[in-house]
Design a protein around this motif. Sequence first.
Motif, PDB file in Angstrom:
ATOM      1  N   MET A  22      18.172 165.869 -42.720  1.00 57.17           N
ATOM      2  CA  MET A  22      19.409 165.894 -41.846  1.00 57.17           C
ATOM      3  C   MET A  22      20.495 165.568 -42.561  1.00 57.17           C
ATOM      4  SD  MET A  22      18.085 166.349 -38.619  1.00 57.17           S
ATOM      5  CE  MET A  22      16.632 167.376 -38.421  1.00 57.17           C
ATOM      6  N   GLU A  23      21.358 166.475 -42.768  1.00 52.80           N
ATOM      7  CA  GLU A  23      22.663 166.098 -42.983  1.00 52.80           C
ATOM      8  C   GLU A  23      23.727 166.174 -42.177  1.00 52.80           C
ATOM      9  OE1 GLU A  23      23.374 165.328 -45.913  1.00 52.80           O
ATOM     10  OE2 GLU A  23      21.752 165.767 -47.348  1.00 52.80           O
ATOM     11  N   LEU A  24      24.013 164.937 -41.668  1.00 53.03           N
ATOM     12  CA  LEU A  24      24.710 164.682 -40.394  1.00 53.03           C
ATOM     13  C   LEU A  24      26.261 164.511 -40.560  1.00 53.03           C
ATOM     14  CD1 LEU A  24      21.603 163.701 -38.272  1.00 53.03           C
ATOM     15  CD2 LEU A  24      22.531 165.858 -38.637  1.00 53.03           C
TER      16      LEU A  24
ATOM     17  N   GLU B 204      35.029 157.309 -33.775  1.00 48.15           N
ATOM     18  CA  GLU B 204      34.345 158.548 -33.926  1.00 48.15           C
ATOM     19  C   GLU B 204      34.781 159.494 -35.000  1.00 48.15           C
ATOM     20  OE1 GLU B 204      34.959 159.919 -29.555  1.00 48.15           O
ATOM     21  OE2 GLU B 204      34.356 157.947 -28.667  1.00 48.15           O
ATOM     22  N   GLU B 205      33.667 160.254 -35.305  1.00 43.34           N
ATOM     23  CA  GLU B 205      34.079 161.322 -36.125  1.00 43.34           C
ATOM     24  C   GLU B 205      34.833 162.424 -35.490  1.00 43.34           C
ATOM     25  OE1 GLU B 205      30.959 164.253 -37.022  1.00 43.34           O
ATOM     26  OE2 GLU B 205      31.608 164.256 -39.133  1.00 43.34           O
ATOM     27  N   ILE B 206      36.185 162.749 -36.195  1.00 39.76           N
ATOM     28  CA  ILE B 206      37.108 163.618 -35.740  1.00 39.76           C
ATOM     29  C   ILE B 206      36.871 165.093 -35.995  1.00 39.76           C
ATOM     30  CG2 ILE B 206      39.553 164.112 -35.403  1.00 39.76           C
ATOM     31  CD1 ILE B 206      40.164 161.063 -35.471  1.00 39.76           C
TER      32      ILE B 206
ATOM     33  N   ILE C 127      19.198 175.405 -41.012  1.00 37.56           N
ATOM     34  CA  ILE C 127      20.289 175.532 -39.902  1.00 37.56           C
ATOM     35  C   ILE C 127      21.782 175.077 -40.295  1.00 37.56           C
ATOM     36  CG2 ILE C 127      20.972 174.984 -37.603  1.00 37.56           C
ATOM     37  CD1 ILE C 127      17.984 174.912 -36.854  1.00 37.56           C
ATOM     38  N   GLY C 128      22.813 175.728 -40.241  1.00 39.03           N
ATOM     39  CA  GLY C 128      24.066 175.296 -40.940  1.00 39.03           C
ATOM     40  C   GLY C 128      25.332 174.953 -40.023  1.00 39.03           C
ATOM     41  N   ALA C 129      25.943 174.256 -40.496  1.00 37.13           N
ATOM     42  CA  ALA C 129      27.574 173.992 -39.801  1.00 37.13           C
ATOM     43  C   ALA C 129      28.426 174.993 -40.376  1.00 37.13           C
ATOM     44  CB  ALA C 129      27.890 172.471 -40.078  1.00 37.13           C
ATOM     45  N   TRP C 130      29.648 174.757 -39.867  1.00 38.50           N
ATOM     46  CA  TRP C 130      30.737 175.865 -39.836  1.00 38.50           C
ATOM     47  C   TRP C 130      31.632 175.586 -41.105  1.00 38.50           C
ATOM     48  CZ3 TRP C 130      34.664 173.122 -38.803  1.00 38.50           C
ATOM     49  CH2 TRP C 130      34.594 172.084 -37.621  1.00 38.50           C
TER      50      TRP C 130
ATOM     51  N   THR D  42      22.136 170.818 -41.113  1.00 45.64           N
ATOM     52  CA  THR D  42      23.378 170.249 -41.446  1.00 45.64           C
ATOM     53  C   THR D  42      24.271 170.583 -40.354  1.00 45.64           C
ATOM     54  OG1 THR D  42      23.295 170.769 -43.758  1.00 45.64           O
ATOM     55  CG2 THR D  42      25.703 170.555 -42.763  1.00 45.64           C
ATOM     56  N   GLY D  43      24.709 169.291 -39.619  1.00 51.93           N
ATOM     57  CA  GLY D  43      25.357 169.317 -38.381  1.00 51.93           C
ATOM     58  C   GLY D  43      25.682 168.015 -37.800  1.00 51.93           C
ATOM     59  N   SER D  44      25.930 167.857 -36.589  1.00 54.17           N
ATOM     60  CA  SER D  44      26.442 166.777 -35.917  1.00 54.17           C
ATOM     61  C   SER D  44      25.253 165.998 -35.818  1.00 54.17           C
ATOM     62  CB  SER D  44      27.254 167.110 -34.598  1.00 54.17           C
ATOM     63  OG  SER D  44      26.439 167.608 -33.801  1.00 54.17           O
TER      64      SER D  44
ATOM     65  N   GLY E 128      22.689 182.962 -34.363  1.00 56.03           N
ATOM     66  CA  GLY E 128      22.613 182.507 -32.936  1.00 56.03           C
ATOM     67  C   GLY E 128      23.135 181.414 -32.706  1.00 56.03           C
ATOM     68  N   TYR E 129      23.003 180.782 -31.389  1.00 53.36           N
ATOM     69  CA  TYR E 129      23.509 179.505 -31.058  1.00 53.36           C
ATOM     70  C   TYR E 129      22.464 178.609 -31.041  1.00 53.36           C
ATOM     71  CZ  TYR E 129      27.190 182.713 -29.265  1.00 53.36           C
ATOM     72  OH  TYR E 129      28.325 183.578 -29.045  1.00 53.36           O
ATOM     73  N   GLY E 130      22.581 177.371 -30.352  1.00 54.22           N
ATOM     74  CA  GLY E 130      21.639 176.385 -30.442  1.00 54.22           C
ATOM     75  C   GLY E 130      20.231 176.815 -29.799  1.00 54.22           C
TER      76      GLY E 130
HETATM   77  N1  LIG Z   1      26.139 165.826 -44.055  1.00 56.09           N
HETATM   78  C1  LIG Z   1      26.495 166.812 -44.442  1.00 56.09           C
HETATM   79  O1  LIG Z   1      26.162 167.317 -45.204  1.00 56.09           O
HETATM   80  C2  LIG Z   1      27.200 167.622 -43.328  1.00 56.09           C
HETATM   81  C3  LIG Z   1      27.996 168.989 -43.722  1.00 56.09           C
HETATM   82  C4  LIG Z   1      28.649 169.628 -42.973  1.00 56.09           C
HETATM   83  C5  LIG Z   1      28.842 169.344 -41.599  1.00 56.09           C
HETATM   84  N2  LIG Z   1      28.133 168.201 -41.117  1.00 56.09           N
HETATM   85  C6  LIG Z   1      28.436 167.971 -39.792  1.00 56.09           C
HETATM   86  O2  LIG Z   1      28.362 169.132 -38.848  1.00 56.09           O
HETATM   87  C7  LIG Z   1      29.290 168.760 -37.735  1.00 56.09           C
HETATM   88  C8  LIG Z   1      29.953 169.869 -37.752  1.00 56.09           C
HETATM   89  O3  LIG Z   1      29.217 171.102 -37.635  1.00 56.09           O
HETATM   90  P1  LIG Z   1      29.032 171.767 -36.135  1.00 56.09           P
HETATM   91  O4  LIG Z   1      30.047 171.622 -35.219  1.00 56.09           O
HETATM   92  O5  LIG Z   1      28.407 173.015 -36.457  1.00 56.09           O
HETATM   93  O6  LIG Z   1      27.632 171.098 -35.949  1.00 56.09           O
HETATM   94  P2  LIG Z   1      26.517 171.273 -34.686  1.00 56.09           P
HETATM   95  O7  LIG Z   1      25.812 170.072 -34.670  1.00 56.09           O
HETATM   96  O8  LIG Z   1      27.320 171.642 -33.487  1.00 56.09           O
HETATM   97  O9  LIG Z   1      25.871 172.441 -34.906  1.00 56.09           O
HETATM   98  C9  LIG Z   1      24.942 172.632 -36.316  1.00 56.09           C
HETATM   99  C10 LIG Z   1      24.010 173.734 -36.176  1.00 56.09           C
HETATM  100  O10 LIG Z   1      23.145 173.448 -35.445  1.00 56.09           O
HETATM  101  C11 LIG Z   1      22.828 174.581 -34.380  1.00 56.09           C
HETATM  102  N3  LIG Z   1      22.318 173.869 -33.112  1.00 56.09           N
HETATM  103  C12 LIG Z   1      22.869 173.624 -32.022  1.00 56.09           C
HETATM  104  N4  LIG Z   1      22.012 172.741 -31.099  1.00 56.09           N
HETATM  105  C13 LIG Z   1      20.956 172.982 -31.855  1.00 56.09           C
HETATM  106  C14 LIG Z   1      19.496 172.680 -31.383  1.00 56.09           C
HETATM  107  N5  LIG Z   1      19.153 171.896 -30.015  1.00 56.09           N
HETATM  108  N6  LIG Z   1      18.359 173.176 -32.098  1.00 56.09           N
HETATM  109  C15 LIG Z   1      18.736 173.484 -33.414  1.00 56.09           C
HETATM  110  N7  LIG Z   1      20.057 174.065 -33.626  1.00 56.09           N
HETATM  111  C16 LIG Z   1      20.731 173.785 -33.085  1.00 56.09           C
HETATM  112  C17 LIG Z   1      24.234 175.120 -34.323  1.00 56.09           C
HETATM  113  O11 LIG Z   1      24.162 176.524 -33.622  1.00 56.09           O
HETATM  114  C18 LIG Z   1      24.575 175.073 -35.573  1.00 56.09           C
HETATM  115  O12 LIG Z   1      24.178 176.066 -36.347  1.00 56.09           O
HETATM  116  C19 LIG Z   1      29.984 167.647 -38.182  1.00 56.09           C
HETATM  117  O13 LIG Z   1      29.371 166.330 -37.457  1.00 56.09           O
HETATM  118  C20 LIG Z   1      29.735 167.439 -39.491  1.00 56.09           C
HETATM  119  O14 LIG Z   1      29.979 165.996 -40.054  1.00 56.09           O
HETATM  120  C21 LIG Z   1      27.571 167.426 -42.116  1.00 56.09           C
END
Ligand SMILES: NC(=O)c1ccc[n+]([C@@H]2O[C@H](COP(=O)([O-])OP(=O)(O)OC[C@H]3O[C@@H](n4cnc5c(N)ncnc54)[C@H](O)[C@@H]3O)[C@@H](O)[C@H]2O)c1
Length: 486
Positions: free
Chosen positions: A251-253, A382-384, A151-154, A229-231, A209-211
Amino acid sequence: MNYNAQPKASHFINGAYIEDTSGAPIKVIYPASGEVIATLHSATPDIVDKALAAAKSAQGAWAALSGTERGRVLRRAADIIRERNRDLSILETLDTGKPLQETLVADATSGADALEYFGGIAGSLTGEHIPLSGGDFVYTVREALGLCVGIGAWNYPTQIACWKAAPALACGNTMVFKPSETTPLSALKVAEILIEAGAPKGIFNVVQGYGDVGSSLVTDPRVAKVSLTGSVPTGRKVYAAAADGMKHVTMELGGKSPMIIFDDASLENAVSGAILGNFYSSGQVCSNGTRVFVQKGIKEAFLKRLSERLATAVIGDPLDEATSFGPLVSENQLNIVKGYIAKGLNEGARLVFGGNQLNKLGFYLEPTVFADVTDGMTIAREEIFGPVMSVLDFEDEVEVIARANDTEFGLSAGVFTNDLTRAHRVIGKLEAGSCFINTYNLAPVEAPFGGSKMSGVGRENSKNAVNHYSELRSVYVSMNDVEAPY
Ligand SMILES: NC(=O)c1ccc[n+]([C@@H]2O[C@H](COP(=O)([O-])OP(=O)(O)OC[C@H]3O[C@@H](n4cnc5c(N)ncnc54)[C@H](O)[C@@H]3O)[C@@H](O)[C@H]2O)c1
Ligand SMILES: C[N+](C)(C)CCCC=O
């Protein structure tokens, strides 16, 4: 300009594009203009099921190939990506708004590096022989986990898809990947290219898709591993859902990483590092060193030189290769970051550079620097995830290490100093997974990448990633009679 980035269909399953327009629409917006450049559809339960079924059914035969055979496919895909780098980079720029100057060198190419690296080591992923007393021995077999979900971030859509797919596929797993709903385009190209490179159908599938779609993938009992990869808030939910099914996770957060600049550092290098670690990709980088601790002796010189250099940033059309600073990914992200700038001002930080939205189409914000930031301010905690640097003063090493570590995050950390013993001493005490001395944010595929504390679990890239996409079977072999007590 009228850009059209409409893919053949929303999803890529079992080697082919597939559409189901009954899913919720996903509008892809070009961040430099705000115009809709494609409309995709979120995966319905039927699409999710098709993707998981395809990946599950392809896995056995893929794992049964030799590592060398699997690796050959990945390396061919890397070659195709490099040949098409310009087209893929343009697509990445349309999807994310990041300047072409950046995407040409940091996105598809980084994806190709991962496919090439893991393709190269796929043939050497073996177990070991462990001799025991009396001639007995144990051998271990490195086995694929099975069906993996990515699952990817943007912020790095192509890179994230490849950093997950490459080690997963090299180890004999298959994958269903869900890109961020904000940047859904380029993962489809990765799936297409893998097929062109000779990958069997079904080993890498993409659903949009969304979350809720992400959540349905994570909880499916067919899935053995989830890499997100996400928040941090999403990571918490996904980790908990995966734990319920005892699934493996990576978990890459997020992060709020410290960059520490001692007064003996090369000023020019420190300013370059601070720019790379705060304003590349308009600041939308997880590992950014957004808390810049500057020793008091060089603080004013640092701020002066930083401001001079920032004034030379070329802000504008991301498709113009002269542009070095693009818009934020979305209106939503622009508003979040503007909110943090307002908080910085309200809480008494000194605005040294930028701070304004540009008066033009698109989601443009100036690179922004606050000085005299204190540890308790919101912008320091906080992460901006935008182009906002906080400069904090410090006096000595012990003090700055404690303050740098006073955060729930632990993704990255950097130190700038010409005193090498101090550099190693300080970096060794910082609580972070990906650290830098006299540079910042370089992430070659050969090096592990990932966070500590709330910033994540597991590592991507490097030989270490293999441990997160495979497990060991151990087989005890007796060469002697079996002794039993009765
Ligand atoms: N550590 C890393 O390698 C890395 C790299 C890039 C971004 N990030 C982090 O990602 C964040 C920004 O990206 P974002 O806004 O897309 O993050 P986000 O957490 O909002 O979304 C990430 C992904 O998770 C999906 N998602 C959301 N809710 C979910 C759920 N309940 N179950 C499964 N999937 C779900 C989203 O649709 C999206 O594809 C920042 O916090 C940033 O630091 C981390
Ligand atoms: C390669 N970078 C620039 C360190 C980005 C890694 C992914 C985080 O956003």
